[in-house]
Design a protein around this motif. Sequence first.
Motif, short mmCIF file in Angstrom:
data_model
loop_
_atom_site.label_atom_id
_atom_site.label_comp_id
_atom_site.label_asym_id
_atom_site.label_seq_id
_atom_site.Cartn_x
_atom_site.Cartn_y
_atom_site.Cartn_z
N SER A 94 0.84 -1.20 0.00
CA SER A 94 0.00 0.00 0.00
C SER A 94 0.87 1.25 0.00
CB SER A 94 -0.91 0.00 1.23
OG SER A 94 -0.14 0.07 2.41
N ALA A 95 0.30 2.36 -0.43
CA ALA A 95 1.04 3.61 -0.55
C ALA A 95 1.57 4.09 0.80
CB ALA A 95 0.16 4.69 -1.18
N ASP A 96 0.89 3.72 1.89
CA ASP A 96 1.32 4.18 3.21
C ASP A 96 2.25 3.17 3.91
OD1 ASP A 96 -0.42 2.15 3.81
OD2 ASP A 96 -1.79 3.37 5.02
N PHE A 97 2.69 2.15 3.21
CA PHE A 97 3.61 1.12 3.75
C PHE A 97 3.04 0.44 5.00
CE2 PHE A 97 6.52 4.10 1.56
CZ PHE A 97 7.08 3.23 0.65
N LYS A 98 1.72 0.23 4.99
CA LYS A 98 1.09 -0.45 6.13
C LYS A 98 0.50 -1.81 5.77
CE LYS A 98 -0.22 3.65 8.87
NZ LYS A 98 -1.38 4.33 9.51
N THR A 99 0.30 -2.07 4.51
CA THR A 99 -0.29 -3.35 4.09
C THR A 99 0.57 -3.99 3.02
OG1 THR A 99 -2.53 -2.53 4.56
CG2 THR A 99 -2.34 -4.49 3.17
N PHE A 100 0.92 -5.26 3.24
CA PHE A 100 1.76 -6.02 2.32
C PHE A 100 1.05 -7.34 2.00
CE2 PHE A 100 4.34 -3.21 4.80
CZ PHE A 100 5.35 -2.77 3.96
N THR A 101 0.78 -7.55 0.74
CA THR A 101 0.13 -8.79 0.30
C THR A 101 1.14 -9.59 -0.51
OG1 THR A 101 -2.01 -7.66 0.24
CG2 THR A 101 -1.83 -9.78 -0.91
N LEU A 182 -4.71 -15.37 3.61
CA LEU A 182 -5.97 -15.08 2.92
C LEU A 182 -6.48 -16.33 2.19
CD1 LEU A 182 -5.28 -11.52 1.46
CD2 LEU A 182 -6.27 -12.16 3.67
N ASP A 183 -5.57 -17.11 1.69
CA ASP A 183 -5.89 -18.41 1.11
C ASP A 183 -4.64 -19.27 1.23
OD1 ASP A 183 -4.17 -17.87 -1.14
OD2 ASP A 183 -5.82 -16.79 -2.10
N ARG A 184 -4.61 -20.42 0.59
CA ARG A 184 -3.51 -21.36 0.76
C ARG A 184 -2.16 -20.75 0.42
NH1 ARG A 184 -3.07 -26.70 1.63
NH2 ARG A 184 -1.31 -27.82 0.70
N HIS A 185 -2.12 -19.86 -0.57
CA HIS A 185 -0.83 -19.34 -1.03
C HIS A 185 -0.74 -17.82 -0.97
CE1 HIS A 185 -0.96 -23.36 -3.18
NE2 HIS A 185 0.18 -23.41 -2.51
N THR A 186 -1.57 -17.17 -0.16
CA THR A 186 -1.53 -15.71 -0.06
C THR A 186 -1.44 -15.28 1.40
OG1 THR A 186 -2.93 -15.53 -2.04
CG2 THR A 186 -2.63 -13.54 -0.71
N LEU A 187 -0.40 -14.53 1.70
CA LEU A 187 -0.16 -14.00 3.05
C LEU A 187 -0.38 -12.50 3.03
CD1 LEU A 187 1.10 -14.48 5.96
CD2 LEU A 187 3.28 -13.84 4.91
N GLN A 188 -1.06 -11.98 4.04
CA GLN A 188 -1.23 -10.53 4.16
C GLN A 188 -0.72 -10.07 5.52
OE1 GLN A 188 -5.11 -8.25 4.73
NE2 GLN A 188 -4.69 -7.84 2.56
N ILE A 189 0.08 -9.00 5.48
CA ILE A 189 0.61 -8.38 6.69
C ILE A 189 0.09 -6.94 6.75
CG2 ILE A 189 2.70 -7.63 7.89
CD1 ILE A 189 4.18 -9.92 6.50
N ARG A 190 -0.54 -6.60 7.86
CA ARG A 190 -1.05 -5.24 8.05
C ARG A 190 -0.43 -4.67 9.32
NH1 ARG A 190 -7.19 -5.48 8.52
NH2 ARG A 190 -6.93 -3.23 8.67
N LEU A 191 0.05 -3.43 9.22
CA LEU A 191 0.81 -2.80 10.29
C LEU A 191 0.08 -1.58 10.83
CD1 LEU A 191 4.25 -2.84 8.44
CD2 LEU A 191 3.29 -4.64 9.90
N ALA A 192 0.33 -1.29 12.11
CA ALA A 192 -0.27 -0.11 12.73
C ALA A 192 0.44 1.16 12.29
CB ALA A 192 -0.22 -0.24 14.25
N GLU A 193 1.72 1.06 11.90
CA GLU A 193 2.51 2.21 11.49
C GLU A 193 3.27 1.88 10.21
OE1 GLU A 193 4.09 4.15 15.53
OE2 GLU A 193 4.43 1.99 15.42
N PRO A 194 3.69 2.90 9.47
CA PRO A 194 4.43 2.63 8.23
C PRO A 194 5.76 1.92 8.51
CG PRO A 194 3.68 4.92 8.31
CD PRO A 194 3.45 4.34 9.66
N ARG A 195 6.08 0.95 7.70
CA ARG A 195 7.37 0.26 7.78
C ARG A 195 7.91 0.11 6.35
NH1 ARG A 195 7.01 1.76 12.14
NH2 ARG A 195 7.01 0.59 14.12
N PRO A 196 8.54 1.19 5.84
CA PRO A 196 8.98 1.17 4.44
C PRO A 196 10.00 0.09 4.13
CG PRO A 196 8.99 3.41 5.32
CD PRO A 196 8.78 2.49 6.47
#
Length: 611
Positions: A94-101, A182-196
């Motif tokens: 994501s643009a805010d470096f908080k969500t990584f799929t 999210l499914d067998r082969h998809t990992l999602q990481i969501r953060l409280a703060e930006p981690r570029p």
Amino acid sequence: MNNEKSPLNRRQLLGAGLALPLLARPQLSQAQQGPKTLRLAFKAAETGFDPARISDGYSRAVTGHIFEALYCYDHLARPVLIKPLTAAALPETSADFKTFTIRLRPGILFAPDPAFKGQARELVAADYVYSFKRIVDPANMSPMLPFLLTANMLGLNELREEALASGRPFDYNREIPGLRALDRHTLQIRLAEPRPRLLERLASSDIFGALAREVVEAYGRDVDAHPVGTGPYRLAEWRRSSRIVLEKNPVYRERRYEVTPAADDAEGQALLQRFQGRLLPMVERVEIAIIEEDQPRWLSFLNGQLDLLAAPGDGVPPPFISQAAPRGHLAPFLAKRGMRLFRQLNADCSLIYFGMTHPVVGGLSPERIALRRAISLGYDVGRNIALLRRGQGIPAQSPIVPHTSGYEPAFRSEMGEFDPQRANALLDAYGWGGRDAEGYRLQPDGASLSIEIATTPDQAARQSDELWRINLQRLGLRVKFITAKFPEHLKSARAGKLMVWGFAVQSDVPDGLAALARYNGPQAGSQNVSRFALPQLDALYQRLEALPDGPEREAQFREAKRLAVAYAPYKIVAHLFSNDIAQPWVQGYRRPLFWSDWWQFVDVESPGQAA
């Protein structure tokens, strides 16, 4: 050139302090040789192979070849390049470096193990969720814990706190918003703060490789002796503190030699041309001996019993640098045997640690800060580099190491100074001026004073001890040495039980913030072995985590360096050159900057081919 045809003569051996017969590597037919084997030595013992419970570089060198992270560093790219390993592509960020799929490559298998009951076991996104949760599980007391806590994945820190507060086992089955399959082969990481720079951490196979839950549950606390991953090797034999043997993972996927050397990297381009497309790993077996003393390790290499003197560790043992690499060049008698030297300034430092919870050297009161700064100023860095490191280093000016953000070659500070006169003046001014009947300084309250230094039972440590004795004698400080092996000292340091200790550390990411983890209060007892805590530095650490790379972040680094020097919980001594040497039959070696896995990228030829 074959070492049988170019043996060392007696004068050369005497010059190296080694008037002993060589054990030449025999020339065998390909059928006689068996599996291609890479033979290495560690100069200190491993502590185990559970990624969640280790931190020393020797153990991590092994786990980095057994387990696999989502991403990895390109073996030859300089500057460094991160690319997918078990992931199918770079993350959707994501643009805010908080969500990584992150999408995984399907079909990757764990090495066979009885825990799988005869079934092939595919790597899935849930394995990374489980492995990350293991690091924050209080039962594992992971030294890597702060790396995940400071990432601030939504719900993960709270899940840990709930387990701590309730006393109940950690709930691995609880789904949290910050770490989901999210499914067998998809990992999602969501953060409280930006981690570029989260991607850099996700490229550490030695720590953030995937474990299968059924393996951990099958072996319990003994899982460190049963590491089962998806990497190129699996553990075949382990005699603690003596011998480690890895063999090729029999179900390792079709992974090929694909690298991206710079256009002006002649050596890298030659390796690319030679190995491009080769299946990995190129050697089928890795044998590691634990040889703590420098002379036996050096002799084993000269005898052809080791293929490389290389990472982890310092390559050529310091006492033999002048014979092996005078003035930074390979000695002629080794060059004639076809050996090659690999020399570089590493992203590392040697340092002196002060236990911040120790009643003598710890604390933030002016007299304790003065004592630490005086010992630091009175430590002869030039002599350390010249004698102990045989000239293979440069004085450090701050905690930040070369090749990382925040490092400034022109930066100068008290950290790099040797000034015993000023050190003595500091001690006199802040209450350490009293002397006992033997002329040694007393504590400000008049109590006797001894500086207790942790040391190890080897020749290199004895030389270091003598330098310590000279340095502290100059300051009127009595010294006492506490002897134990490295793993024991590491355990004591993490528990806050040591007063003073010296060791070396290697950065595993290109972000200079990793060095400041040693000053971060929340990481006390893990990366922050001194247990130093200062609110101003902790606030700076948080800002540096969230800021994107650029001038503003570099300015914050300068302020952090100023505080680190002023409070002196560590004396950063030197940044070190490595001098690695390879036998003529080893091809493809290059010392990594930040990562621990490289064995799969080298090839070992027969002596006849090397000739």
